[in-house]
Design a protein around this motif. Structure first.
Motif, PDB file in Angstrom:
ATOM      1  N   PRO A  93       0.814  -1.229   0.000  1.00  7.22           N
ATOM      2  CA  PRO A  93       0.000   0.000   0.000  1.00  7.22           C
ATOM      3  C   PRO A  93       0.847   1.278   0.000  1.00  7.22           C
ATOM      4  N   ARG A  94       1.904   1.294   0.821  1.00  6.33           N
ATOM      5  CA  ARG A  94       2.758   2.484   0.862  1.00  6.33           C
ATOM      6  C   ARG A  94       3.489   2.664  -0.467  1.00  6.33           C
ATOM      7  N   ALA A  95       3.998   1.581  -1.033  1.00  4.34           N
ATOM      8  CA  ALA A  95       4.709   1.667  -2.315  1.00  4.34           C
ATOM      9  C   ALA A  95       3.781   2.180  -3.407  1.00  4.34           C
ATOM     10  N   LEU A  96       2.546   1.715  -3.414  1.00  2.00           N
ATOM     11  CA  LEU A  96       1.589   2.200  -4.415  1.00  2.00           C
ATOM     12  C   LEU A  96       1.275   3.676  -4.210  1.00  2.00           C
ATOM     13  N   ALA A  97       1.153   4.099  -2.949  1.00  2.00           N
ATOM     14  CA  ALA A  97       0.880   5.516  -2.668  1.00  2.00           C
ATOM     15  C   ALA A  97       2.044   6.393  -3.115  1.00  2.00           C
ATOM     16  N   VAL A  98       3.266   5.976  -2.802  1.00  2.00           N
ATOM     17  CA  VAL A  98       4.451   6.730  -3.231  1.00  2.00           C
ATOM     18  C   VAL A  98       4.500   6.799  -4.758  1.00  2.00           C
ATOM     19  N   THR A  99       4.270   5.662  -5.399  1.00  2.00           N
ATOM     20  CA  THR A  99       4.319   5.612  -6.858  1.00  2.00           C
ATOM     21  C   THR A  99       3.271   6.523  -7.468  1.00  2.00           C
ATOM     22  N   ALA A 100       2.058   6.537  -6.906  1.00  2.00           N
ATOM     23  CA  ALA A 100       1.004   7.407  -7.427  1.00  2.00           C
ATOM     24  C   ALA A 100       1.391   8.872  -7.304  1.00  2.00           C
ATOM     25  N   VAL A 101       1.948   9.263  -6.161  1.00  3.06           N
ATOM     26  CA  VAL A 101       2.362  10.663  -5.968  1.00  3.06           C
ATOM     27  C   VAL A 101       3.455  11.035  -6.973  1.00  3.06           C
ATOM     28  N   VAL A 102       4.457  10.171  -7.111  1.00  2.00           N
ATOM     29  CA  VAL A 102       5.563  10.435  -8.038  1.00  2.00           C
ATOM     30  C   VAL A 102       5.040  10.501  -9.471  1.00  2.00           C
ATOM     31  N   TRP A 103       4.262   9.523  -9.866  1.00  2.00           N
ATOM     32  CA  TRP A 103       3.729   9.401 -11.223  1.00  2.00           C
ATOM     33  C   TRP A 103       2.955  10.659 -11.610  1.00  2.00           C
ATOM     34  N   LEU A 104       2.021  11.074 -10.746  1.00  2.00           N
ATOM     35  CA  LEU A 104       1.174  12.226 -11.070  1.00  2.00           C
ATOM     36  C   LEU A 104       1.928  13.550 -10.966  1.00  2.00           C
ATOM     37  N   THR A 105       2.809  13.671  -9.982  1.00  2.00           N
ATOM     38  CA  THR A 105       3.599  14.903  -9.854  1.00  2.00           C
ATOM     39  C   THR A 105       4.502  15.088 -11.064  1.00  2.00           C
ATOM     40  N   ALA A 106       5.187  14.023 -11.447  1.00  2.00           N
ATOM     41  CA  ALA A 106       6.083  14.107 -12.608  1.00  2.00           C
ATOM     42  C   ALA A 106       5.294  14.412 -13.866  1.00  2.00           C
ATOM     43  N   GLY A 107       4.196  13.709 -14.063  1.00  2.00           N
ATOM     44  CA  GLY A 107       3.398  13.927 -15.274  1.00  2.00           C
ATOM     45  C   GLY A 107       2.840  15.328 -15.362  1.00  2.00           C
ATOM     46  N   ALA A 108       2.261  15.807 -14.269  1.00  2.00           N
ATOM     47  CA  ALA A 108       1.694  17.165 -14.271  1.00  2.00           C
ATOM     48  C   ALA A 108       2.783  18.217 -14.437  1.00  2.00           C
ATOM     49  N   GLY A 109       3.916  18.023 -13.761  1.00  2.00           N
ATOM     50  CA  GLY A 109       5.017  18.985 -13.882  1.00  2.00           C
ATOM     51  C   GLY A 109       5.554  19.065 -15.298  1.00  2.00           C
ATOM     52  N   VAL A 110       5.737  17.904 -15.927  1.00  2.00           N
ATOM     53  CA  VAL A 110       6.221  17.888 -17.311  1.00  2.00           C
ATOM     54  C   VAL A 110       5.197  18.526 -18.229  1.00  2.00           C
ATOM     55  N   TRP A 111       3.925  18.218 -18.035  1.00  2.00           N
ATOM     56  CA  TRP A 111       2.890  18.793 -18.899  1.00  2.00           C
ATOM     57  C   TRP A 111       2.847  20.315 -18.768  1.00  2.00           C
ATOM     58  N   LEU A 112       3.052  20.827 -17.557  1.00  2.00           N
ATOM     59  CA  LEU A 112       2.978  22.269 -17.333  1.00  2.00           C
ATOM     60  C   LEU A 112       4.209  23.022 -17.824  1.00  2.00           C
ATOM     61  N   VAL A 113       5.416  22.494 -17.597  1.00  2.00           N
ATOM     62  CA  VAL A 113       6.627  23.280 -17.887  1.00  2.00           C
ATOM     63  C   VAL A 113       7.636  22.576 -18.781  1.00  2.00           C
ATOM     64  N   GLY A 114       7.319  21.380 -19.264  1.00  2.00           N
ATOM     65  CA  GLY A 114       8.270  20.632 -20.075  1.00  2.00           C
ATOM     66  C   GLY A 114       8.583  21.307 -21.395  1.00  2.00           C
ATOM     67  N   ALA A 115       9.744  20.988 -21.926  1.00  2.00           N
ATOM     68  CA  ALA A 115      10.134  21.503 -23.244  1.00  2.00           C
ATOM     69  C   ALA A 115       9.234  20.883 -24.302  1.00  2.00           C
ATOM     70  N   PRO A 116       9.065  21.565 -25.416  1.00  2.00           N
ATOM     71  CA  PRO A 116       8.246  20.996 -26.487  1.00  2.00           C
ATOM     72  C   PRO A 116       8.781  19.633 -26.916  1.00  2.00           C
ATOM     73  N   GLY A 117       7.883  18.772 -27.338  1.00  2.00           N
ATOM     74  CA  GLY A 117       8.257  17.428 -27.749  1.00  2.00           C
ATOM     75  C   GLY A 117       7.523  16.411 -26.909  1.00  2.00           C
ATOM     76  N   VAL A 118       7.904  15.164 -27.071  1.00  2.00           N
ATOM     77  CA  VAL A 118       7.247  14.065 -26.368  1.00  2.00           C
ATOM     78  C   VAL A 118       8.139  13.588 -25.232  1.00  2.00           C
TER      79      VAL A 118
END
Length: 193
Positions: A93-118
């Motif tokens: 449960p803790r590993a899944l919670a950590v993974t969810a926080v990391v996954w969504l934080t990284a994804g949202a951060g990249v979507w908001l400020v990432g360089a153009p491209g994929v």
């Protein structure tokens, strides 16, 4: 007649099976992707995260499952196995919670400020899990976890330079926001009980 309770699986075995299963899933997805002419990257999963493009929002959920080829995935495989195993030792449960926080934080951060491209790849999880494991002992006030963090710093500390702009084609933004997600997860999830 009463049923005999089944012995529970040792934590280390669950951690090992979980980390191997996740990495195996990534390899299966990459084999399918490569044998279908990158259909997963290009068509099914919409190319990972495309910053500030509404079509790229689905990439927030799927980008860590995609890679730019076998070499890209091979570079993430050993850290994912080691760090995933160590993270899962603290419980699924803790590993899944950590993974969810990391996954969504990284994804949202990249979507908001990432360089153009994929942007795609599980390295966001590598950086997030590493950051979590490095600092959780401080938040938990646990000397054993601090010691593990110091060992990981010696072994994997050099990769932390990946949070800075450098190699073209490498999503340093994903690395940075993955690491920030790991620190945030440690601040929230690793406090003493």
């Amino acid at each position: 007649m009463t049923a005999t309770p089944t012995p529970s699986r040792p934590v280390w075995r669950t951690a090992l099976l979980g980390s191997v299963a996740f990495v195996a899933l990534l390899w299966v997805l990459e084999v399918v992707d490569q044998t279908t002419g990158s259909a997963l990257d290009a068509e099914v999963f919409a190319n990972g995260i495309t910053p500030r493009d509404t079509d790229g929002l689905v990439g927030i959920l799927l980008a860590p499952l995609l890679h730019g080829g076998f070499g890209h995935l091979a570079g993430n495989t050993v850290p994912l196995l080691v760090l995933g195993f160590l993270l899962l030792l603290s419980g699924v449960p803790r590993a899944l919670a950590v993974t969810a926080v990391v996954w969504l934080t990284a994804g949202a951060g990249v979507w908001l400020v990432g360089a153009p491209g994929v942007h795609l790849g599980a390295s966001v999880l590598v950086f997030g899990w590493l950051a979590f494991l490095l600092v959780r002992g401080v938040f938990a006030r646990n000397l054993g976890q601090v010691a593990l963090g110091l060992v990981l710093l010696v072994v994997y500390g050099g990769v932390l330079w990946g949070v800075l702009p450098g190699d073209p084609g490498v999503s340093w933004e994903g690395h940075l926001f993955g690491a920030l997600g790991g620190i945030g997860a440690a601040a929230v999830l690793a406090r003493p009980r």
